[in-house]
Design an enzyme around this catalytic site. Structure first.
Site, PDB file in Angstrom:
ATOM      1  N   ASP A 166      -3.302  10.670   5.487  1.00  0.00           N
ATOM      2  CA  ASP A 166      -4.451  10.022   4.859  1.00  0.00           C
ATOM      3  C   ASP A 166      -4.576   8.540   5.231  1.00  0.00           C
ATOM      4  OD1 ASP A 166      -6.644   9.841   3.055  1.00  0.00           O
ATOM      5  OD2 ASP A 166      -5.313   9.184   1.445  1.00  0.00           O
ATOM      6  N   ASN A 418       7.706  11.400   4.211  1.00  0.00           N
ATOM      7  CA  ASN A 418       6.730  11.326   3.139  1.00  0.00           C
ATOM      8  C   ASN A 418       6.052  12.665   2.976  1.00  0.00           C
ATOM      9  OD1 ASN A 418       4.956   9.736   1.198  1.00  0.00           O
ATOM     10  ND2 ASN A 418       3.430  10.711   2.529  1.00  0.00           N
ATOM     11  N   GLU A 419       6.185  13.228   1.789  1.00  0.00           N
ATOM     12  CA  GLU A 419       5.518  14.475   1.414  1.00  0.00           C
ATOM     13  C   GLU A 419       5.634  15.578   2.454  1.00  0.00           C
ATOM     14  OE1 GLU A 419       1.520  13.599   0.105  1.00  0.00           O
ATOM     15  OE2 GLU A 419       2.274  12.754  -1.763  1.00  0.00           O
ATOM     16  N   ASN A 473       5.794  11.251  -5.648  1.00  0.00           N
ATOM     17  CA  ASN A 473       4.387  10.889  -5.535  1.00  0.00           C
ATOM     18  C   ASN A 473       3.644  11.783  -6.521  1.00  0.00           C
ATOM     19  OD1 ASN A 473       5.236   9.333  -3.399  1.00  0.00           O
ATOM     20  ND2 ASN A 473       4.183  10.493  -1.811  1.00  0.00           N
ATOM     21  N   TYR A 475       0.121  12.416  -9.171  1.00  0.00           N
ATOM     22  CA  TYR A 475      -1.264  12.041  -9.473  1.00  0.00           C
ATOM     23  C   TYR A 475      -1.793  12.770 -10.702  1.00  0.00           C
ATOM     24  CZ  TYR A 475      -1.208   9.485  -5.100  1.00  0.00           C
ATOM     25  OH  TYR A 475      -0.916   8.579  -4.129  1.00  0.00           O
ATOM     26  N   TYR A 479      -5.673  13.720  -9.230  1.00  0.00           N
ATOM     27  CA  TYR A 479      -5.911  15.015  -8.574  1.00  0.00           C
ATOM     28  C   TYR A 479      -5.698  16.170  -9.557  1.00  0.00           C
ATOM     29  CZ  TYR A 479      -5.830  12.470  -4.143  1.00  0.00           C
ATOM     30  OH  TYR A 479      -6.099  11.603  -3.131  1.00  0.00           O
ATOM     31  N   GLU A 513       4.442   6.856  -5.520  1.00  0.00           N
ATOM     32  CA  GLU A 513       2.971   6.846  -5.545  1.00  0.00           C
ATOM     33  C   GLU A 513       2.480   7.314  -6.897  1.00  0.00           C
ATOM     34  OE1 GLU A 513       0.886   8.883  -2.370  1.00  0.00           O
ATOM     35  OE2 GLU A 513       2.306   8.155  -0.862  1.00  0.00           O
ATOM     36  N   TRP A 558       0.210   3.363  -5.915  1.00  0.00           N
ATOM     37  CA  TRP A 558      -0.533   3.669  -4.695  1.00  0.00           C
ATOM     38  C   TRP A 558      -1.954   3.196  -4.895  1.00  0.00           C
ATOM     39  CZ3 TRP A 558       1.222   4.663  -0.125  1.00  0.00           C
ATOM     40  CH2 TRP A 558       0.339   5.099   0.881  1.00  0.00           C
ATOM     41  N   LYS A 577      -7.749   3.539  -3.786  1.00  0.00           N
ATOM     42  CA  LYS A 577      -6.768   3.429  -4.869  1.00  0.00           C
ATOM     43  C   LYS A 577      -6.143   2.042  -4.946  1.00  0.00           C
ATOM     44  CE  LYS A 577      -5.715   8.345  -4.999  1.00  0.00           C
ATOM     45  NZ  LYS A 577      -6.273   8.765  -3.699  1.00  0.00           N
TER      46      LYS A 577
HETATM   47  C1  BDP Z   1      -0.379  11.113  -0.879  1.00  0.00           C
HETATM   48  C2  BDP Z   1      -0.034  10.491   0.451  1.00  0.00           C
HETATM   49  C3  BDP Z   1      -0.821   9.217   0.736  1.00  0.00           C
HETATM   50  C4  BDP Z   1      -2.258   9.390   0.291  1.00  0.00           C
HETATM   51  C5  BDP Z   1      -2.277   9.595  -1.221  1.00  0.00           C
HETATM   52  C6  BDP Z   1      -3.690   9.744  -1.779  1.00  0.00           C
HETATM   53  O1  BDP Z   1       1.345  10.250   0.569  1.00  0.00           O
HETATM   54  O2  BDP Z   1      -0.717   8.912   2.102  1.00  0.00           O
HETATM   55  O3  BDP Z   1      -3.061   8.295   0.658  1.00  0.00           O
HETATM   56  O4  BDP Z   1      -1.544  10.754  -1.528  1.00  0.00           O
HETATM   57  O5  BDP Z   1      -4.157  10.870  -1.869  1.00  0.00           O
HETATM   58  O6  BDP Z   1      -0.579  12.452  -0.621  1.00  0.00           O
HETATM   59  O7  BDP Z   1      -4.318   8.757  -2.100  1.00  0.00           O
END
Ligand code: BDP
Length: 607
Positions: A166, A418-419, A473, A475, A479, A513, A558, A577
């Site tokens: 992303d 990362n992820e 990470n 959300y 999300y 994040e 993030w 973000k």
């Molecule tokens: C995570 C990723 C990051 C994305 C973020 C997002 O590590 O690179 O920018 O989510 O969705 O999946 O903002």
């Protein structure tokens, strides 16, 4: 012999000349450049600044999105008095790969867009003359590159990058280019590891050279006064009453290394270093033996026009914003940053989690939207035919990152992925190799981690056991169950953390994040998602959750600033973000976060 990744510096015995400025530039869409002699002369070059990404310089879409081979060229002068030395050209980064030609001859090639490499040109250049350098770069992504992605071909034949990550696939010569003259016998690298002892600090050092003459090492205090010295390639130094490197109070010493032949100095190299220890113990991070709670951001190298090109004013502004808001830490998401970033963190007393560009390791066009992430359904990222090649490139990037960054006091940990998709059978074998390598390469044995994707849970993820601390990470409230459903998000978030709490053992956990896209011009009462008010509410919910678990020892929002991504329905001209805008001005949330971080003591949850 390992390639020397020392930062280029002029000293008593070394000379450096910057090759930054306007270079010639040309796209090579059919890849015919080498055959047609472009290494000697680029056809109809346009001017292109170095360092910078080429993308946002252009006003037409084909050039901005260009995917494939592209060339840079420059005439440069090599002083006559440099003959009988070793002459090199150092690229701090070319994204994502490069072949280097000098006076028509191919000198070197390098894979990976975020780490330095040297081209040795001693026997190729004409002394006291102009010489010609050409760089054939390429920005294509595949499932064996770091970062990962693919190249699609449109019906009209145009190639297009499809990142599995992303952020925008900015490309070009992103960091400084330096012409260097070194003595033939010179220092290749060094390491220095600190241990706190009664009455001071012990520094265990090693120096690697390419010759056999005697090595001498001195430590100078901040006033330049020599306080201890030793001879030999391996040794111990003792600094009495050592002034320790601390968060936002960064005392720096200088290490001075010489290769000598009696009184004659063959080579000398100096660098600023800090004395400090960092460890993970009993679910805490200890800096110089005292608990420290991490507050800060995941960031990007990303700005208007220059893209990912090094820009010192932006960099300085980023540190000013981070100091103002009360941050003490950042992750170099999702790739090692320019060396000047770490130097500034050393000077300002910031803690860095240094990340290798292992991002996009997920079978999906955008890893943050992977449909079956963490479900336990095998996706098989680490069981492909291409996995051995990916692992080779991954290990090379880890080796170069740790060799480059191992002496920065600011670097406290390595983030090795990362992820990644980490639910299938091959995960453990792959992870073991990269985690073992990081441990073997780092004389300081810094803690290792990787950022674990949303919904990837203790019972579905196979990789987390390798981490010295857990990095999530998450959300919840963005999300997952955003807006009016945020109360459900909180319930589920707590449920997940209760699960980790049972199994984390001695490992602390941090959030690498959490964040909510926010339009800086949007105000709404009551809040809706994307409004500034919702960003505050989202952060409040997350912080309330963090505050109720002692094993949570850090929060990296993030993102520090809005940044450019590939265009699409999920992104409104980039990821929003940021707590700051892309122009590094505060959104409302910045004041909100500042109030929290100013009030949190450094040893928050330290007891
Ligand atoms: C995570 C990723 C990051 C994305 C973020 C997002 O590590 O690179 O920018 O989510 O969705 O999946 O903002």
């Amino acid at each position: 012999m390992e390639q020397s990744l020392l930062y280029p510096r002029t000293t008593e015995t070394r000379r450096t000349v910057s090759l930054d400025g306007m270079w010639g530039f040309q796209f090579d869409p059919t890849g015919k450049g080498v055959e047609e002699g472009w290494a000697e002369k680029l056809p109809a070059p346009i001017q292109m600044p170095v360092p910078a990404s080429f993308n946002d310089i252009f006003t037409d879409k084909y050039s901005r999105e260009y995917t494939g081979d592209f060339w840079y060229s420059l005439d440069f002068f090599v002083p006559g008095e440099w003959a009988n030395n070793e002459v090199m050209i150092r690229f701090a980064s070319v994204t994502h790969r490069a072949r280097v030609f000098v006076n028509g001859a191919e000198i070197t090639a390098h894979e990976g867009g975020f780490l330095p490499f040297n081209a040795e040109v001693t026997d190729i250049v004409r002394y006291n003359h102009f010489n010609h350098i050409a760089v054939l770069a390429n920005n294509e992504l595949s499932e064996t590159t770091l970062p990962a992605g693919k190249t699609a071909v449109l019906a009209n034949g145009t190639r297009m990058t499809q990142p599995y990550f992303d952020f925008y696939n900015y490309s070009g010569i992103h960091r400084p280019v330096t012409l260097m003259c070194l003595p033939k016998e010179h220092v290749l690298g060094y390491t220095a590891v600190d241990t706190l002892r009664t009455g001071g600090a012990q520094i265990d050092y090693t120096v690697e050279t390419n010759g056999s003459h005697e090595v001498m090492v001195e430590i100078m205090d901040a006033e330049g006064k020599r306080i201890t010295e030793s001879t030999g390639r391996v040794g111990k130094l003792f600094v009495k009453k050592a002034h320790l490197w601390q968060v936002h109070n960064a005392y720096l010493y200088t290490i001075h290394i010489e290769i000598r032949d009696g009184a004659h100095v063959i080579d000398s190299y100096s660098e600023r270093i800090g004395i400090r220890t960092f460890e993970v113990k009993d679910s805490h991070f200890l800096l110089n033996g005292k608990p420290v709670y991490l507050k800060g951001f995941g960031r990007h190298e990303d700005a208007d026009i220059r893209g990912k090109g090094l820009d010192l004013p932006t960099l300085k502004r980023d540190f000013e914003c981070m100091k103002w808001i009360g941050a003490n830490c950042f992750r170099t998401s999702h790739y090692p940053y320019a060396e000047e970033v770490y130097q500034m963190a050393d000077e300002e007393g910031f803690l860095i989690i240094d990340e290798v560009p292992a991002v996009g390791f997920m079978q999906s066009t955008n890893n943050f939207l992977a449909a079956n992430q963490g479900t336990g359904k095998p996706l098989g990222w680490f069981e492909k035919e291409t996995t051995p090649e990916l692992l080779k490139n991954h290990k090379q990037a880890i080796t170069e990152m740790i060799t480059r960054d191992r002496n920065h006091p600011s670097v406290i940990a390595w983030s090795l992925l990362n992820e990644p998709q980490c639910t299938s059978e091959g995960t453990e074998a792959y992870f073991k190799e990269v985690f073992d390598l990081a441990h073997a390469l780092d004389p300081e044995k810094r803690p290792r981690t990787y950022a674990i994707i949303m919904m990837s849970l203790p019972n579905t993820s196979k990789g987390w056991q390798f981490s010295d601390f857990l990095s999530l990470n998450r959300y919840y409230g963005w999300y997952v169950q955003g807006g009016y459903q945020i109360s459900d998000a909180e319930v589920n978030f707590r449920k997940e953390l209760d699960g980790w709490q049972k199994i984390h053992g001695e490992r602390p956990m941090i959030f690498t994040e959490y964040g909510a896209d926010t339009n800086p011009s949007e105000h709404k009462l009551p809040s809706v998602m994307w409004s500034q008010e919702y960003q505050d509410e989202y952060l409040d919910m997350n912080h309330a959750v963090f505050d109720s678990y002692d094993y949570i020892q850090g929060e990296l929002i993030w993102n520090f600033a809005d940044f450019q991504t590939t265009e699409g329905i999920m992104r409104a001209n980039g990821n929003k973000k940021g707590i700051f805008t892309r122009q590094r001005q505060p959104k409302d949330a910045a004041f909100h976060v500042k109030a929290r971080w100013d009030a949190l003591p450094l040893d928050y949850k330290g007891k």
